[in-house]
Design a protein around this motif. Structure first.
Motif, PDB file in Angstrom:
ATOM      1  N   GLU A  75      55.841  42.455  41.574  1.00 58.67           N
ATOM      2  CA  GLU A  75      55.528  42.058  42.945  1.00 58.67           C
ATOM      3  C   GLU A  75      54.077  42.348  43.306  1.00 58.67           C
ATOM      4  O   GLU A  75      53.499  41.682  44.156  1.00 58.67           O
ATOM      5  N   ALA A  76      53.492  43.348  42.632  1.00 60.06           N
ATOM      6  CA  ALA A  76      52.087  43.681  42.882  1.00 60.06           C
ATOM      7  C   ALA A  76      51.135  42.762  42.129  1.00 60.06           C
ATOM      8  O   ALA A  76      49.913  42.888  42.263  1.00 60.06           O
ATOM      9  N   GLY A  77      51.687  41.846  41.324  1.00 56.12           N
ATOM     10  CA  GLY A  77      50.850  40.860  40.651  1.00 56.12           C
ATOM     11  C   GLY A  77      50.511  41.173  39.213  1.00 56.12           C
ATOM     12  O   GLY A  77      49.612  40.544  38.644  1.00 56.12           O
ATOM     13  N   ALA A  78      51.200  42.117  38.585  1.00 60.03           N
ATOM     14  CA  ALA A  78      50.926  42.430  37.177  1.00 60.03           C
ATOM     15  C   ALA A  78      51.222  41.222  36.299  1.00 60.03           C
ATOM     16  O   ALA A  78      52.184  40.491  36.528  1.00 60.03           O
ATOM     17  N   SER A  79      50.383  41.006  35.302  1.00 57.27           N
ATOM     18  CA  SER A  79      50.545  39.868  34.405  1.00 57.27           C
ATOM     19  C   SER A  79      51.694  40.102  33.430  1.00 57.27           C
ATOM     20  O   SER A  79      52.173  41.230  33.262  1.00 57.27           O
ATOM     21  N   ARG A  80      52.127  39.024  32.771  1.00 54.66           N
ATOM     22  CA  ARG A  80      53.175  39.143  31.757  1.00 54.66           C
ATOM     23  C   ARG A  80      52.750  40.091  30.643  1.00 54.66           C
ATOM     24  O   ARG A  80      53.551  40.892  30.158  1.00 54.66           O
TER      25      ARG A  80
END
Length: 307
Positions: A75-80
Motif C-alpha cells: 500500500e505504501a508503493g513498494a515495487s514487486r
C-alpha cells in the motif's frame, strides 16, 4: 514457548540482529550486500511488529503478521522486486528464529510473495563487445588504463561477477590451463576458462601497472586501487563505464550477460554456461535462452525441411 521478553528495539533485539548477521555471513555465506539488505528488511519487520503494539514479542511472529507487513509495504508503493526481496529476507529470518528456538513454528514457507519479473539488461552484440574490449582503457599505459583494460577483458572473457573479479588473487590465474579460480556466492568455488586476450591484458597489468601501485598492504590481490589496496566493486564498475562509454555504455552486469548470450549463440549448452556463470539453479541460466532467439532461428532455417 515461554515469553522471550524481547522487544523490537531493545537490547535483546540488537543481540538477535547481531546473531542473525553472523548467521548470514558465516553459515550461509551471503555477500556483504545481501547481508546489509536482509538486515534492513528485518529491521522494517520488527518496526512493524512494534507499531502493532500490545507488547508483542518475536514469539508472536506468525503468518498473519508477515502478511500484514507485506500488505502495508504494498500500500505504501513498494515495487514487486522490493516485496520479493523482503519476502526472501523474512523467510530466512523466521527459519533462523525457529532453528534457535525463538519461534515454535516457522511461518516463512507459507508466506507467498510476488514473483519478481526477471529481466536481462541490454546485451552487446559480438561486434560491439569486440569494439568495447579494444577501446577499454584507451591507448594509455598508465596503471589505471592497464587495469581498466584488464578488468573489461576478464569480465567479458569469463562472465564472472564484478565482486568475484575484485576477489581474485594472483595465484587464482592459471596461465597453463587458461583458467581462473573464482570464489562465488555462498563461498562456492569454481574454475572458469579465460581467453588469451584477457590473459594478455592481465599480464600487461601485472608487468607494468600493478608494480607501480603495489604497497606492503596489497597482499596477493590481483587488481589494486591507486592506493595499493584491493580493487573495490565501485571502482571496478567505474572502470567498465568509463572504458566503454564511447562505444556502447554498459556495466559489469552487461558484460556478464553479453558473455553468456554469446556463449549460447556459439553453441554452448546450458549446463556448461550455468557452471561458468556460477548459477546455483539452471532456471537462472535459462533466462539467456530468451536472448538467443537469433541463433535458434538460424538453426531452424538450416535444419527444418519445411522452413
Amino acid at each position: 514457548m515461554a515469553d522471550t521478553g524481547w522487544t523490537p528495539f531493545g537490547n535483546a533485539s540488537v543481540d538477535v540482529l547481531s546473531d542473525f548477521e553472523r548467521y548470514l555471513r558465516v553459515e550461509l555465506g551471503r555477500s556483504p550486500h545481501t547481508v546489509r539488505a536482509y538486515l534492513a528488511d528485518v529491521r522494517g519487520l520488527l518496526g512493524h511488529l512494534e507499531h502493532a503494539g500490545g507488547g508483542r514479542t518475536v514469539a508472536d511472529l506468525d503468518l498473519a503478521t508477515l502478511r500484514g507487513w507485506l500488505s502495508a509495504l504494498h500500500e505504501a508503493g513498494a515495487s514487486r522486486a522490493t516485496l520479493a526481496r523482503r519476502t526472501a529476507a523474512v523467510r530466512v529470518f523466521t527459519s533462523y528464529l525457529h532453528r534457535t528456538g525463538l519461534l515454535d513454528t516457522d511461518p516463512g514457507p507459507r508466506l507467498a510473495g510476488p514473483r519478481r519479473r526477471r529481466t536481462l539488461p541490454a546485451v552487446l552484440d559480438e561486434a560491439q563487445a569486440a569494439e568495447v574490449c579494444a577501446a577499454a582503457g584507451g591507448d594509455g599505459e598508465s596503471p589505471l588504463a592497464l587495469r581498466r583494460r584488464a578488468v573489461v577483458e576478464v569480465l567479458y572473457g569469463t562472465g564472472i561477477r564484478v565482486a568475484e573479479l575484485c576477489g581474485l588473487d594472483l595465484d587464482d590465474v592459471d596461465r597453463e590451463r587458461r583458467t581462473v579460480r573464482v570464489l562465488g556466492k555462498g563461498n562456492r568455488e569454481r574454475v572458469v576458462p579465460v581467453g588469451a586476450p584477457a590473459l594478455e591484458a592481465v599480464d600487461r597489468w601485472l608487468r607494468t601497472g600493478r608494480p607501480r601501485w603495489a604497497t606492503a598492504a596489497s597482499g596477493r590481490a590481483l587488481f589494486l586501487g591507486a592506493r595499493g589496496g584491493r580493487l573495490g566493486v565501485r571502482s571496478a564498475r567505474r572502470d567498465v563505464h568509463d572504458s566503454t562509454e564511447a562505444v556502447a555504455r554498459t556495466g559489469p552486469h552487461g558484460l556478464r550477460h553479453s558473455a553468456a548470450t554469446h556463449l549460447l549463440n556459439g553453441g554452448a549448452d546450458l549446463r556448461s554456461v550455468q557452471e561458468i556463470l556460477g548459477h546455483a539453479s539452471l532456471a537462472s541460466t535459462q533466462l539467456y535462452t530468451h536472448v538467443s532467439v537469433e541463433r535458434l532461428t538460424r538453426v531452424y532455417h538450416q535444419a527444418h525441411p519445411r522452413a
